[in-house]
Design an enzyme around this catalytic site. Structure first.
Site, PDB file in Angstrom:
ATOM      1  CB  SER A  47      -0.836  -0.208   1.094  1.00 29.79           C
ATOM      2  OG  SER A  47      -1.934  -0.956   0.942  1.00 29.79           O
ATOM      3  N   GLY A  89      -7.282  -1.214   7.017  1.00 29.28           N
ATOM      4  CA  GLY A  89      -7.508  -0.174   7.521  1.00 29.28           C
ATOM      5  C   GLY A  89      -7.200  -0.327   9.852  1.00 29.28           C
ATOM      6  CD  GLU A 148      -0.919  -4.731  -2.471  1.00 27.24           C
ATOM      7  OE1 GLU A 148      -1.270  -5.300  -3.593  1.00 27.24           O
ATOM      8  OE2 GLU A 148      -0.784  -5.057  -0.940  1.00 27.24           O
TER       9      GLU A 148
END
Length: 181
Positions: A47, A89, A148
């Site tokens: 990421s 997250g 991604e």
């Protein structure tokens, strides 16, 4: 590659994820990039690599952009945007960066594939990808690949939107490309 359908399926999953983004949250990201003094980007692992790709494009557009964690990155202020990227997250370093940036007063925007997560709760705006997460997607795109790849496509679309909105040409970007230095 044993399954010739896999690339087409991967692209289809990515298009669905990008199409699932709420238009208002995308516009809020663009507005923040245009109106905040600087943009700080952070993500961990792959990421983070996608975040660095986006940072390069923003620099080529002429923006003041920094990747959190680099030795030359200045201190984030309340005049800045902090953009954080994490599929789950829950990546601790990303959530901690969000909490610090929020405490400082920076606008915090996150890109994630998980609706109910610590990163979303800390962010001013959450850009959410609706990603199918099942056995089929795991076979063609393991460990967050759909997220991604979708993030990369989404950010490239954001770049094109900024180019249109600000009347920036590819030639303008080429003139800021590091290869010409």
């Amino acid at each position: 590659m044993s399954d010739l359908k896999a690339p087409t399926e991967l692209i289809s999953y990515c298009v669905q994820a990008v199409d699932s983004v709420d238009e208002a949250s995308k516009e809020r990201l663009i507005d923040a990039i245009l109106n905040r003094r600087r943009t700080f980007i952070y993500g961990s692992g792959r990421s983070g690599l996608i975040g660095q790709l986006f940072a390069v494009r923003l620099v080529q557009l002429g923006f003041d952009v920094h990747f959190v964690g680099e030795m030359t990155t200045p201190i984030i202020t309340d005049k800045d945007l902090t953009l954080l990227i994490s599929y789950t997250g829950r990546t601790s370093s990303v959530v901690q960066t969000a909490e610090i940036a929020k405490r400082i007063g920076s606008e915090v925007i996150s890109l994630t594939g998980t609706e109910d997560c610590n990163l979303s709760r800390t962010s001013d705006v959450t850009i959410l990808f609706d990603i199918a997460n099942n056995e089929e997607t795991s076979k063609i795109a393991p460990l967050g690949t759909v997220f991604e790849d979708s993030a990369h496509l989404f950010f490239e679309c954001v770049i094109c939107d900024i180019m249109k909105r600000c009347n920036i040409t590819e030639e303008d970007m080429r003139n800021r490309h590091a290869i010409w230095v």
